[in-house]
Design a protein around this motif. Structure first.
Motif, PDB file in Angstrom:
ATOM      1  N   SER A 189      80.823 -29.049  43.642  1.00  0.00           N
ATOM      2  CA  SER A 189      81.081 -29.160  42.211  1.00  0.00           C
ATOM      3  C   SER A 189      80.114 -28.332  41.376  1.00  0.00           C
ATOM      4  CB  SER A 189      81.004 -30.629  41.782  1.00  0.00           C
ATOM      5  OG  SER A 189      79.722 -31.163  42.086  1.00  0.00           O
ATOM      6  N   ASP A 190      78.859 -28.194  41.832  1.00  0.00           N
ATOM      7  CA  ASP A 190      77.856 -27.501  41.035  1.00  0.00           C
ATOM      8  C   ASP A 190      77.263 -26.271  41.716  1.00  0.00           C
ATOM      9  OD1 ASP A 190      76.575 -28.835  43.025  1.00  0.00           O
ATOM     10  OD2 ASP A 190      75.081 -29.813  41.746  1.00  0.00           O
ATOM     11  N   ARG A 191      77.845 -25.849  42.845  1.00  0.00           N
ATOM     12  CA  ARG A 191      77.360 -24.656  43.539  1.00  0.00           C
ATOM     13  C   ARG A 191      78.379 -24.197  44.570  1.00  0.00           C
ATOM     14  NH1 ARG A 191      72.188 -27.246  46.056  1.00  0.00           N
ATOM     15  NH2 ARG A 191      72.555 -28.618  44.286  1.00  0.00           N
ATOM     16  N   ILE A 192      78.320 -22.915  44.896  1.00  0.00           N
ATOM     17  CA  ILE A 192      79.122 -22.350  45.977  1.00  0.00           C
ATOM     18  C   ILE A 192      78.165 -21.594  46.892  1.00  0.00           C
ATOM     19  CG2 ILE A 192      80.976 -20.765  46.623  1.00  0.00           C
ATOM     20  CD1 ILE A 192      82.244 -21.272  43.919  1.00  0.00           C
ATOM     21  N   ASN A 193      78.206 -21.925  48.171  1.00  0.00           N
ATOM     22  CA  ASN A 193      77.307 -21.315  49.139  1.00  0.00           C
ATOM     23  C   ASN A 193      78.089 -20.449  50.124  1.00  0.00           C
ATOM     24  OD1 ASN A 193      76.265 -24.273  48.487  1.00  0.00           O
ATOM     25  ND2 ASN A 193      74.489 -22.973  48.793  1.00  0.00           N
ATOM     26  N   PHE A 211      75.584 -23.655  39.342  1.00  0.00           N
ATOM     27  CA  PHE A 211      76.017 -23.882  37.957  1.00  0.00           C
ATOM     28  C   PHE A 211      76.009 -25.388  37.676  1.00  0.00           C
ATOM     29  CE2 PHE A 211      79.168 -22.169  40.881  1.00  0.00           C
ATOM     30  CZ  PHE A 211      79.914 -23.293  41.211  1.00  0.00           C
ATOM     31  N   PRO A 212      74.813 -26.010  37.627  1.00  0.00           N
ATOM     32  CA  PRO A 212      74.702 -27.463  37.459  1.00  0.00           C
ATOM     33  C   PRO A 212      75.237 -27.976  36.133  1.00  0.00           C
ATOM     34  CG  PRO A 212      72.564 -26.398  37.216  1.00  0.00           C
ATOM     35  CD  PRO A 212      73.508 -25.345  37.717  1.00  0.00           C
ATOM     36  N   VAL A 227      83.945 -21.043  35.180  1.00  0.00           N
ATOM     37  CA  VAL A 227      82.623 -20.759  35.745  1.00  0.00           C
ATOM     38  C   VAL A 227      82.693 -20.728  37.270  1.00  0.00           C
ATOM     39  CG1 VAL A 227      80.278 -21.668  36.034  1.00  0.00           C
ATOM     40  CG2 VAL A 227      81.344 -21.664  33.781  1.00  0.00           C
ATOM     41  N   ARG A 228      83.379 -21.707  37.851  1.00  0.00           N
ATOM     42  CA  ARG A 228      83.492 -21.766  39.315  1.00  0.00           C
ATOM     43  C   ARG A 228      84.270 -20.574  39.867  1.00  0.00           C
ATOM     44  NH1 ARG A 228      84.747 -27.651  38.244  1.00  0.00           N
ATOM     45  NH2 ARG A 228      82.822 -28.789  38.694  1.00  0.00           N
ATOM     46  N   LEU A 229      85.377 -20.233  39.203  1.00  0.00           N
ATOM     47  CA  LEU A 229      86.187 -19.108  39.678  1.00  0.00           C
ATOM     48  C   LEU A 229      85.420 -17.794  39.585  1.00  0.00           C
ATOM     49  CD1 LEU A 229      89.721 -19.935  38.207  1.00  0.00           C
ATOM     50  CD2 LEU A 229      88.938 -20.183  40.550  1.00  0.00           C
TER      51      LEU A 229
END
Length: 334
Positions: A189-193, A211-212, A227-229
């Motif tokens: 939800s708040d990061r992509i690794n 992106f917390p 933001v996530r995309l």
């Protein structure tokens, strides 16, 4: 860590645009047409459950829609709804569609679509009752692509009219990669690794996007999605230019439901995160860039990651992506 994998494949991609009526009369005629189409679909569902054949069923639907092509689309859509209901283990007899909408499936040699015509300036929709073309301005942004064949769907949402176009995926592919490396993703939800490994499982690179702010109270849902995309797109672009040829994601179809915890903060993050939606976009973005995309069973990934994260010198989330990559590599040899 041998795991079943499956390859992601997309034949069609849907783009969404806004329809703006030119006149009040055209708007009201479209509303009536969509109401009639919804009624025809509900009738088609009942007819198919009674084993009425398609030829006879379309004749009955023509009485509602006054158009053979709309009747054919209503019949086909009803069939798809019934099949989906059976797959989910539900009773098709309980299906009742409430929202008004309109579908016109693509037909060969029909200038893209027989009942919905699109050019650079407007969308024209055939009204089967007045036998006129209803005119609307459209707004697809930069996503609109001319195509020889497309399926069109009109929906009403939040006081606006939207047009969904299903086009061949090949029209959207703009990249081809010949890379040999493997990029594995862990979506949160708040990061992509992202962890990049070679065919022997050695870590070649690690990248993360944090992106917390998107999980905080009051943060707009649509903005969080953007933001996530954007973060996922940047990581895929990085992989494209750093020798990656294969992209791995978790196979969410193997996860039956969300797992909530005793931590209220964590549960709020989970509830605000549409992981399947992000995964869907991620697969499409990866395929557009020419990657081969695979889904890997995520069972026990987090548990293994917690045991090996200190050894790897990575956080738990990057370690989860690494474990996913190891599962994929091991599956290639068994």
């Amino acid at each position: 860590m041998v795991a079943k994998i499956r390859k992601a494949k997309v034949n069609f991609l849907t783009i969404h645009g806004l329809l703006i009526p030119k006149t009040q009369d055209d708007y009201l005629k479209l509303v009536r047409l969509c109401y009639k189409f919804r009624e025809a679909v509900n009738v088609a569902i009942r007819l198919q459950l009674e084993d009425i054949n398609k030829s006879e069923g379309r004749k009955i639907l023509c009485r509602y829609l006054n158009n053979w092509w709309y009747a054919d689309s209503a019949w086909n859509y009803a069939k798809m709804v019934i099949e989906g209901c059976k797959v989910n283990g539900s009773n098709p007899k309980h299906i009742h569609i409430k929202s008004k909408f309109l579908i016109s499936y693509a037909k060969s040699n029909e200038c893209g679509n027989r009942n919905v015509r699109i050019d650079d300036r407007e969308v024209r929709i055939r009204d089967s009752f007045s036998r006129e073309w209803l005119s609307f301005r459209h707004d697809f942004g930069d996503r609109f692509i001319k195509a020889d064949k497309y399926t069109a769907k009109v929906v009403f949402r939040n006081g606006r009219i939207y047009l969904h176009l299903s086009l061949l995926f090949e029209l959207f592919r703009y990249g081809v990669t010949c890379g040999k490396l493997i990029a594995s993703f862990d979506l949160n939800s708040d990061r992509i690794n992202m962890v990049i490994v070679d065919r022997n499982g050695r870590i070649r690179d690690v990248k993360s996007k944090h992106f917390p702010e998107v999980t905080s109270h009051g943060f707009p849902k649509n903005k969080a999605k953007d933001v996530r995309l954007k973060a996922l797109a940047e990581l895929l672009d990085y992989a494209y230019y750093h020798g990656v040829g294969i992209v791995l994601f978790e196979d969410l179809d193997r996860i039956k439901k969300r797992r909530f915890t005793k931590n209220r903060k964590v549960n709020r993050k989970i509830s605000k995160f549409a992981k399947r939606e992000l995964l869907h976009y991620g697969v499409n973005m990866a395929l557009k860039r020419g990657f081969k995309v695979y889904f890997v069973n995520p069972a026990n990934t987090s548990k293994i990651a917690k045991r090996i994260c200190k050894t790897l010198g990575l956080d738990v989330h990057c370690s989860s992506a690494y474990v996913l990559a190891q599962k994929f590599i091991n599956s290639l040899f068994y």
